[in-house]
Design a protein around this motif. Structure first.
Motif, short mmCIF file in Angstrom:
data_model
loop_
_atom_site.label_atom_id
_atom_site.label_comp_id
_atom_site.label_asym_id
_atom_site.label_seq_id
_atom_site.Cartn_x
_atom_site.Cartn_y
_atom_site.Cartn_z
N TYR A 33 -37.12 2.05 98.90
CA TYR A 33 -36.99 1.11 97.79
C TYR A 33 -35.58 1.22 97.19
O TYR A 33 -35.03 2.31 97.10
CB TYR A 33 -37.97 1.45 96.66
CG TYR A 33 -39.43 1.46 97.00
CD1 TYR A 33 -40.00 2.50 97.72
CD2 TYR A 33 -40.26 0.42 96.59
CE1 TYR A 33 -41.35 2.52 98.01
CE2 TYR A 33 -41.62 0.43 96.87
CZ TYR A 33 -42.15 1.49 97.58
OH TYR A 33 -43.51 1.50 97.87
N TYR A 35 -33.71 0.18 93.50
CA TYR A 35 -33.91 -0.25 92.12
C TYR A 35 -32.55 -0.32 91.42
O TYR A 35 -31.61 0.38 91.78
CB TYR A 35 -34.78 0.75 91.34
CG TYR A 35 -36.20 0.90 91.81
CD1 TYR A 35 -36.54 1.87 92.74
CD2 TYR A 35 -37.21 0.09 91.30
CE1 TYR A 35 -37.84 2.03 93.17
CE2 TYR A 35 -38.53 0.24 91.72
CZ TYR A 35 -38.84 1.21 92.65
OH TYR A 35 -40.14 1.37 93.07
N GLN A 37 -31.00 0.13 87.47
CA GLN A 37 -31.32 0.59 86.12
C GLN A 37 -30.09 0.40 85.24
O GLN A 37 -29.10 1.12 85.36
CB GLN A 37 -31.75 2.06 86.12
CG GLN A 37 -32.26 2.54 84.76
CD GLN A 37 -32.78 3.96 84.78
OE1 GLN A 37 -32.34 4.79 85.55
NE2 GLN A 37 -33.76 4.25 83.92
N GLN A 41 -32.30 1.13 80.02
CA GLN A 41 -33.40 0.26 80.43
C GLN A 41 -34.29 0.94 81.46
O GLN A 41 -33.99 2.04 81.95
CB GLN A 41 -32.84 -1.04 81.03
CG GLN A 41 -31.91 -1.80 80.11
CD GLN A 41 -32.61 -2.34 78.90
OE1 GLN A 41 -33.69 -2.91 79.00
NE2 GLN A 41 -32.02 -2.14 77.73
N GLY A 42 -35.38 0.27 81.80
CA GLY A 42 -36.27 0.76 82.84
C GLY A 42 -35.76 0.39 84.22
O GLY A 42 -34.62 -0.03 84.39
N LEU A 43 -36.62 0.58 85.20
CA LEU A 43 -36.24 0.31 86.59
C LEU A 43 -36.56 -1.13 86.96
O LEU A 43 -37.65 -1.63 86.70
CB LEU A 43 -36.99 1.24 87.54
CG LEU A 43 -36.34 2.58 87.81
CD1 LEU A 43 -36.35 3.44 86.57
CD2 LEU A 43 -37.02 3.28 88.97
N PHE A 45 -36.93 -3.50 90.14
CA PHE A 45 -37.11 -3.48 91.59
C PHE A 45 -36.17 -4.48 92.25
O PHE A 45 -36.02 -5.62 91.78
CB PHE A 45 -38.56 -3.82 91.94
CG PHE A 45 -38.77 -4.21 93.38
CD1 PHE A 45 -38.97 -5.54 93.73
CD2 PHE A 45 -38.73 -3.26 94.37
CE1 PHE A 45 -39.16 -5.90 95.05
CE2 PHE A 45 -38.92 -3.61 95.70
CZ PHE A 45 -39.13 -4.94 96.03
N LEU A 91 -30.66 3.04 92.09
CA LEU A 91 -31.49 4.15 92.56
C LEU A 91 -32.20 3.77 93.85
O LEU A 91 -32.70 2.65 93.98
CB LEU A 91 -32.53 4.51 91.49
CG LEU A 91 -32.01 5.19 90.22
CD1 LEU A 91 -33.07 5.17 89.13
CD2 LEU A 91 -31.59 6.61 90.50
N GLU A 104 -46.45 8.72 96.38
CA GLU A 104 -45.46 8.92 95.33
C GLU A 104 -44.06 8.74 95.91
O GLU A 104 -43.83 8.97 97.10
CB GLU A 104 -45.61 10.30 94.69
CG GLU A 104 -45.19 11.47 95.56
CD GLU A 104 -46.33 11.99 96.43
OE1 GLU A 104 -47.31 11.25 96.66
OE2 GLU A 104 -46.22 13.13 96.89
N GLN A 105 -43.16 8.33 95.05
CA GLN A 105 -41.79 8.07 95.48
C GLN A 105 -40.90 9.26 95.15
O GLN A 105 -41.07 9.91 94.11
CB GLN A 105 -41.25 6.82 94.77
CG GLN A 105 -41.99 5.56 95.15
CD GLN A 105 -41.47 4.36 94.40
OE1 GLN A 105 -41.39 4.37 93.18
NE2 GLN A 105 -41.09 3.33 95.12
N PHE A 107 -36.94 10.06 94.55
CA PHE A 107 -35.74 9.31 94.22
C PHE A 107 -34.48 10.10 94.55
O PHE A 107 -34.44 11.33 94.47
CB PHE A 107 -35.73 8.99 92.72
CG PHE A 107 -36.65 7.88 92.33
CD1 PHE A 107 -38.01 8.10 92.19
CD2 PHE A 107 -36.16 6.59 92.12
CE1 PHE A 107 -38.87 7.07 91.83
CE2 PHE A 107 -37.01 5.56 91.75
CZ PHE A 107 -38.36 5.80 91.62
N GLY A 108 -33.43 9.35 94.87
CA GLY A 108 -32.11 9.93 94.99
C GLY A 108 -31.44 10.04 93.63
O GLY A 108 -31.99 9.57 92.63
N PRO A 109 -30.26 10.62 93.59
CA PRO A 109 -29.56 10.82 92.31
C PRO A 109 -28.93 9.54 91.77
O PRO A 109 -28.49 9.52 90.62
CB PRO A 109 -28.48 11.85 92.66
CG PRO A 109 -28.23 11.63 94.12
CD PRO A 109 -29.54 11.21 94.72
#
Lengths: 116, 115
Positions: A33, A35, A37, A41-43, A45, A91, A104-105, A107-109
């Motif tokens: 995925y 995203y 951000q 704010q939120g994520l 997609f 992200l 579950e996902q 995430f990268g940095p």
């Protein structure tokens, strides 16, 4: 084991230039995925890859945005003719989405993109 | 369509106390999963806990537990014995059945733990 990695960690570019962001998912993870951000704010997609299926591009905000994934490995997100509103953290997340969940996902940095 | 609502933009808690972060959701799918992620100031999202819609027991992972009330469509995260390192943004997310649905994330709650 190795987690999700993203490069570059920071990118400053001039308005109008193209940028490429890279994501290396966890080995064996079928789903990937992207995203966006924005600050505070939120994520949001952007795009979803699952195995060899056609990607779900429903979140891409404009045709300036595109992404590719080679098999179940590396993905690149390309933003053409960057605009100041593209400034955000991008992200990437991967997930093993075969068999039962919970999927579950991981995430990268992130890549912090600043368009000047 | 799925929707996640986190009504608390910011929360404060004293170190060693428990805190509850609210999350309500809306979906027409009978089967779904609920997730909580933590995002420290470093920016990386960290998976904390998962609750399946058909799970009979509330999920627990160490100091994290999920107060799942299906009839009220709420999935609140409870952090016990708060630590300074718990200061972060917390996001609630929902995913539909199987692996082919895009997660929906809430807007997040900022938690600050005071010494």
């Amino acid at each position: 084991g190795a987690g999700v990695s993203q490069s570059p960690s920071n990118k400053v570019t001039e308005k109008g230039k193209d940028v490429e962001l890279r994501c290396d998912p966890i080995s064996g993870h079928t789903a990937l995925y992207w995203y966006r951000q924005r600050l505070g704010q939120g994520l949001e997609f952007l795009i979803y890859f699952q195995g060899n299926s056609a990607p779900d591009k429903s979140g891409l905000p404009s045709d300036r945005f595109s992404a590719e994934r080679t098999g179940e490995s590396v993905s690149t997100l390309t933003i053409q003719r960057t605009q100041q509103e593209d400034s955000a953290v991008y992200l990437c997340a991967s997930s093993l989405e075969v068999g039962a969940g919970p999927y579950e996902q991981y995430f990268g940095p992130g890549t912090r993109l600043t368009v000047t | 369509a799925q929707k996640i609502t986190q009504t608390q933009p910011g929360m404060f808690v004293q170190e060693k106390e428990a805190v509850t972060l609210d999350c309500t959701y809306d979906t027409s799918d009978p089967s779904y999963g609920l997730f909580w992620y933590k995002q420290p100031s470093s920016g990386e999202m960290i998976f904390l806990i998962y609750q399946g819609s058909y799970d009979q027991q509330n999920a627990t992972e160490g100091r994290y537990s999920l107060n799942f009330q299906k009839a009220r469509k709420s999935a609140n995260l409870v952090i016990s014995a708060s630590q300074l390192g718990d200061s972060a943004m917390y996001f609630c997310a929902m995913k539909g059945p199987g692996g082919s649905y895009i997660p929906t994330f809430g807007r997040g709650t900022s938690l600050i733990v005071h010494p």
